[in-house]
Write an enzyme that holds these catalytic residues in place. Structure first.
Site, PDB file in Angstrom:
ATOM      1  CB  ALA A 188       7.451   3.731 -12.841  1.00 23.17           C
ATOM      2  CG  LEU A 193       4.186   0.515 -11.348  1.00 23.95           C
ATOM      3  CD1 LEU A 193       3.375   1.618 -10.687  1.00 23.95           C
ATOM      4  CD2 LEU A 193       5.514   0.315 -10.615  1.00 23.95           C
ATOM      5  CB  ALA A 322     -10.380  -2.801 -22.229  1.00 25.83           C
ATOM      6  CG  HIS A 444     -20.300  -1.990  10.429  1.00 27.55           C
ATOM      7  ND1 HIS A 444     -19.088  -1.355  10.476  1.00 27.55           N
ATOM      8  CD2 HIS A 444     -20.421  -2.707  11.583  1.00 27.55           C
ATOM      9  CE1 HIS A 444     -18.493  -1.652  11.631  1.00 27.55           C
ATOM     10  NE2 HIS A 444     -19.279  -2.462  12.311  1.00 27.55           N
TER      11      HIS A 444
END
Length: 463
Positions: A188, A193, A322, A444
């Site tokens: 996991a 995953l 990497a 924003h």
């Protein structure tokens, strides 16, 4: 790299690089750009694991299938309905074409820079000498400096050997032309995953098994909890604290047996229990180089395994990512070219889990700082962010870790949180204080405002 003919009879080089993954290829290119005469040796494919059977094809799959998750989120919010059908064969074709084109571009770049490419296996045979071997040709390359960037391979334990037909490693999974109806994922961590999410999005029934007590165990426990909650809502069967005795192919199915006698059956199994360095048969012992653990090459503060011999990336085991390999490559080339003589240093190295949700971490977690000073955390829930709301993807949070009033780490889990990884890395690198928050104008509405919200939030003791 398909040619069987070695490129030149003049085989004396300033630099020989073994391994053409992210670290090795970047080292060769940067050295050639400095005017250094370079030979690049790769026994398989340009780009290494990352490009061919690792991070790049995985992200191509995740990107192409992401609309499945986006539609599911909006459907749950009662905004949209319908279905998305993934043409997996078309996706495989796209993946293969992209990777092939990238390898071609890499070869063209190397040729343009005058890098000699050797499609061969390399072995050190003495100080300043590397033997390169192909079934039809063998030669000895002389070097002033040698960079070893041979990467890593999937860990294999007795009883969990992949056959890449029913029991898969990362290469076997990415070679599938169709996804199975059910998939057992053993491990996991990030590899397991991410690949499980790809299969899930095509309709595969997922079972995840791990011997540890939580998924993504190297991340913040709150991140693990959030991920596990999301995947359980996907109806994944997550079995933690389970010790696997064996995984075998029987009657066309993958059969997992635990040490407690439980039996799980699926169409395929994916073994994703870690990686080991490709240090075997490099001949380093002739130079007095040493290995540790499962074969990681020991290096000094200058990343040297021996005089003028450098081991970078997964091979030295410092960080199996990497971008860490590429960063180390840049340092070694600068050292070889005389642009630095100090020890290798790096700032905070980002770690990202892709998919839905994503995770991002730069710097340390609270548990890393026990006994090191005043530790505080501040956090912001994505449910309060308008962009997360717009995408109906409000699970998750951003957490800032403070050490003696300075930012020491940033962790996030949720919708597209990888998008502010570089900003987080700069903030951690510069050890922001509260006053530094006002130096930058955050747009924003944006997801970045969740990062700002976490920086501004009340600081509390870690749980």
């Amino acid at each position: 790299m398909t040619s069987n003919n070695f490129p030149t009879e003049n085989r004396s080089y300033d630099l020989v690089v073994v391994g053409a993954g992210p670290g090795g290829f970047d080292a060769a290119v940067e050295a050639a750009e400095e005017g250094i005469k370079v030979a690049l040796v790769e026994k398989e494919l340009l780009g290494g694991t990352c490009l061919n059977v690792g991070c790049i094809p995985t992200k191509l799959y995740l990107g192409a299938t992401s609309p499945v998750e986006e539609l599911a989120a909006q459907t749950k919010a009662r905004i949209a309905k319908g279905e998305i059908e993934i043409d997996f064969k078309a996706l495989c074709t796209k993946k293969d074409r992209f990777i092939g084109a990238t390898r071609k571009a890499m070869a063209q770049k190397a040729k343009k820079l005058g890098i000699d490419l050797y499609p061969a296996t390399a072995k050190v045979i003495g100080k300043g000498k590397v033997e390169v071997s192909h079934p039809e040709e063998t030669a000895v390359l002389e070097y002033k400096d040698l960079i070893l960037a041979t990467g890593s391979h999937p860990t294999v334990f007795p009883g969990l050997e992949p056959d890449n037909e029913t029991i898969l490693d990362n290469s076997g999974f990415l070679a599938l032309t169709e996804m199975p109806g059910s998939l057992l994922v053993i491990g996991a961590g990030f590899i397991g995953l991410e690949m499980a999410q790809i299969a899930h999005r095509t309709g595969t029934k997922i079972t995840v098994v791990d011997a540890l007590d939580r998924i993504a165990v190297y991340e913040d426990p709150e991140v693990s909890k959030t991920l596990q909650g999301v995947f359980k809502r996907h109806k994944w069967n997550i079995k933690l604290g389970v010790k696997v005795k064996s995984v075998t192919a029987e009657n066309g199915k993958a059969v997992l047996r635990t040490e407690d006698g439980e039996e799980l059956i699926a169409d395929k199994a994916l073994i994703a229990v870690g990686r080991r360095p490709n240090s075997k048969d490099l001949g380093l012992e002739i130079l007095g180089a040493e290995t540790a653990g499962p074969g990681f090459v020991k290096v000094n503060e200058n990343l040297e395994a021996a005089d003028n011999v450098y081991a970078i990336g997964d091979l030295n085991g410092k960080v199996l990512l990497a971008h860490a390999a590429s960063h180390q490559a840049g340092y070694v080339v600068r050292r070889i070219s005389g642009k630095t003589d100090g020890p290798y240093e790096h700032g905070p190295i980002p770690s990202i889990l892709y998919g839905s949700p994503e995770t991002m971490r730069v710097g340390v977690m609270p548990a890393d700082l026990e006994g090191k000073g005043e530790v505080k955390v501040s956090s912001f829930a994505l449910v309060a962010n308008p962009i997360a709301q717009a995408y109906a993807a409000t699970q998750g949070f951003v957490k800032v870790v403070w050490l003696d009033g300075k930012v020491a780490g940033i962790t996030a889990v949720g919708h597209h949180v990888s998008g502010f990884t570089t900003a987080a890395a700069m903030i951690v690198q510069e050890n922001w204080t509260e006053k530094d928050i006002h130096k930058v104008v955050f747009p924003h509405p944006s997801l970045d405002e969740a990062l700002l919200g976490a920086l501004k939030a009340e600081k509390k003791d870690p749980k």
